[in-house]
Design a protein around this motif. Structure first.
Motif, PDB file in Angstrom:
ATOM      1  N   UNK A 163       2.250   5.191 -11.745  1.00 59.61           N
ATOM      2  CA  UNK A 163       3.654   5.323 -11.323  1.00 59.61           C
ATOM      3  C   UNK A 163       4.547   4.270 -11.983  1.00 59.61           C
ATOM      4  N   UNK A 164       4.042   3.057 -12.139  1.00 63.73           N
ATOM      5  CA  UNK A 164       4.836   2.017 -12.806  1.00 63.73           C
ATOM      6  C   UNK A 164       5.081   2.350 -14.262  1.00 63.73           C
ATOM      7  N   UNK A 165       4.098   2.943 -14.923  1.00 59.81           N
ATOM      8  CA  UNK A 165       4.287   3.353 -16.313  1.00 59.81           C
ATOM      9  C   UNK A 165       5.355   4.430 -16.422  1.00 59.81           C
ATOM     10  N   UNK A 166       5.421   5.329 -15.441  1.00 62.56           N
ATOM     11  CA  UNK A 166       6.461   6.353 -15.442  1.00 62.56           C
ATOM     12  C   UNK A 166       7.845   5.713 -15.317  1.00 62.56           C
ATOM     13  N   UNK A 167       7.958   4.691 -14.492  1.00 61.92           N
ATOM     14  CA  UNK A 167       9.233   3.983 -14.333  1.00 61.92           C
ATOM     15  C   UNK A 167       9.598   3.296 -15.643  1.00 61.92           C
ATOM     16  N   UNK A 168       8.630   2.691 -16.261  1.00 61.38           N
ATOM     17  CA  UNK A 168       8.866   1.981 -17.541  1.00 61.38           C
ATOM     18  C   UNK A 168       9.394   2.927 -18.604  1.00 61.38           C
ATOM     19  N   UNK A 182       1.693  -4.580  -3.269  1.00 58.26           N
ATOM     20  CA  UNK A 182       2.890  -3.877  -2.790  1.00 58.26           C
ATOM     21  C   UNK A 182       3.914  -4.823  -2.195  1.00 58.26           C
ATOM     22  N   UNK A 183       3.449  -5.800  -1.438  1.00 57.09           N
ATOM     23  CA  UNK A 183       4.365  -6.775  -0.843  1.00 57.09           C
ATOM     24  C   UNK A 183       5.058  -7.579  -1.939  1.00 57.09           C
ATOM     25  N   UNK A 184       4.319  -7.950  -2.978  1.00 52.36           N
ATOM     26  CA  UNK A 184       4.922  -8.699  -4.088  1.00 52.36           C
ATOM     27  C   UNK A 184       5.972  -7.848  -4.801  1.00 52.36           C
ATOM     28  N   UNK A 185       5.682  -6.562  -5.023  1.00 53.55           N
ATOM     29  CA  UNK A 185       6.682  -5.676  -5.645  1.00 53.55           C
ATOM     30  C   UNK A 185       7.959  -5.633  -4.802  1.00 53.55           C
ATOM     31  N   UNK A 186       7.804  -5.487  -3.491  1.00 53.54           N
ATOM     32  CA  UNK A 186       8.986  -5.426  -2.618  1.00 53.54           C
ATOM     33  C   UNK A 186       9.735  -6.753  -2.634  1.00 53.54           C
ATOM     34  N   UNK A 187       9.005  -7.848  -2.642  1.00 59.10           N
ATOM     35  CA  UNK A 187       9.642  -9.165  -2.688  1.00 59.10           C
ATOM     36  C   UNK A 187      10.457  -9.328  -3.966  1.00 59.10           C
ATOM     37  N   UNK A 197       6.857   2.574  -4.826  1.00 62.44           N
ATOM     38  CA  UNK A 197       5.490   2.156  -5.144  1.00 62.44           C
ATOM     39  C   UNK A 197       5.072   1.008  -4.222  1.00 62.44           C
ATOM     40  N   UNK A 198       5.954   0.033  -4.042  1.00 61.83           N
ATOM     41  CA  UNK A 198       5.661  -1.092  -3.146  1.00 61.83           C
ATOM     42  C   UNK A 198       5.389  -0.644  -1.731  1.00 61.83           C
ATOM     43  N   UNK A 199       6.173   0.308  -1.245  1.00 66.45           N
ATOM     44  CA  UNK A 199       5.971   0.836   0.108  1.00 66.45           C
ATOM     45  C   UNK A 199       4.643   1.595   0.188  1.00 66.45           C
ATOM     46  N   UNK A 200       4.343   2.397  -0.832  1.00 66.39           N
ATOM     47  CA  UNK A 200       3.087   3.166  -0.835  1.00 66.39           C
ATOM     48  C   UNK A 200       1.867   2.238  -0.893  1.00 66.39           C
ATOM     49  N   UNK A 201       2.014   1.098  -1.524  1.00 69.55           N
ATOM     50  CA  UNK A 201       0.913   0.129  -1.605  1.00 69.55           C
ATOM     51  C   UNK A 201       0.748  -0.670  -0.315  1.00 69.55           C
ATOM     52  N   UNK A 202       1.828  -0.857   0.431  1.00 71.96           N
ATOM     53  CA  UNK A 202       1.795  -1.759   1.588  1.00 71.96           C
ATOM     54  C   UNK A 202       1.811  -1.034   2.930  1.00 71.96           C
ATOM     55  N   UNK A 203       1.280   0.170   2.945  1.00 72.03           N
ATOM     56  CA  UNK A 203       1.166   0.886   4.210  1.00 72.03           C
ATOM     57  C   UNK A 203       0.230   0.108   5.143  1.00 72.03           C
ATOM     58  N   UNK A 204       0.443   0.213   6.453  1.00 72.85           N
ATOM     59  CA  UNK A 204      -0.374  -0.555   7.407  1.00 72.85           C
ATOM     60  C   UNK A 204      -1.842  -0.171   7.347  1.00 72.85           C
ATOM     61  N   UNK A 205      -2.111   1.108   7.245  1.00 73.32           N
ATOM     62  CA  UNK A 205      -3.500   1.570   7.223  1.00 73.32           C
ATOM     63  C   UNK A 205      -4.024   1.602   5.783  1.00 73.32           C
TER      64      UNK A 205
END
Length: 147
Positions: free
Chosen positions: A140-145, A39-44, A119-127
């Protein structure tokens, strides 16, 4: 009798900013930690800022910046890598139809970028329990594609 105490330590290897927060608390390596890093990599990629950028020295994180922008507390276009949204524009004297096509293209790009950032935010939640799993992220990424 000698005082025999045993101690154990675990060394978690990871890059600052990409390693899941729970690793700092001694949690074992897990798939949830991997999804955090993903998730962090996606956001980056979308924001073009590393999680170790000096702008995050005052307590703000890459995750929080993206989350605020997606919630409308900041303008998404202000934080997204401009090269992702720039349209291929030829001469400055575009016809109305050409200008409209460029506008539609930019809108589609921003919708895709916003979806990837969600998606990046949903992957990088603190908990770890609040994070989506990799199957859901890929779905979700396939839907975006397919947009």
């Amino acid at each position: 009798m000698r005082d025999q105490t045993r101690s154990s330590s675990t060394l978690v290897k990871g890059t600052v900013g990409y390693a899941a927060p729970e690793y700092g608390l001694g949690s074992p390596i897990s798939p949830e930690g991997d999804i955090y890093s993903f998730g962090i990599v996606l956001l980056e990629l979308m924001i073009r800022k590393r999680p170790t950028d000096p702008m995050f020295d005052n307590g703000l994180s890459l995750h929080e910046l993206a989350e605020m922008a997606l919630l409308g507390q900041d303008h998404l276009t202000d934080i997204v890598d401009a090269t992702l949204i720039e349209a291929e524009i030829g001469p400055n004297n575009l016809s109305y139809r050409a200008a409209r096509r460029v506008e539609v293209e930019c809108h589609k790009r921003m919708a895709c970028i916003a979806s990837i950032m969600h998606i990046g935010v949903a992957c990088s939640m603190k908990s770890p329990t609040d994070r989506i799993n990799m199957d859901e992220a890929v779905h979700r990424l396939k839907l975006v594609k397919d947009v």
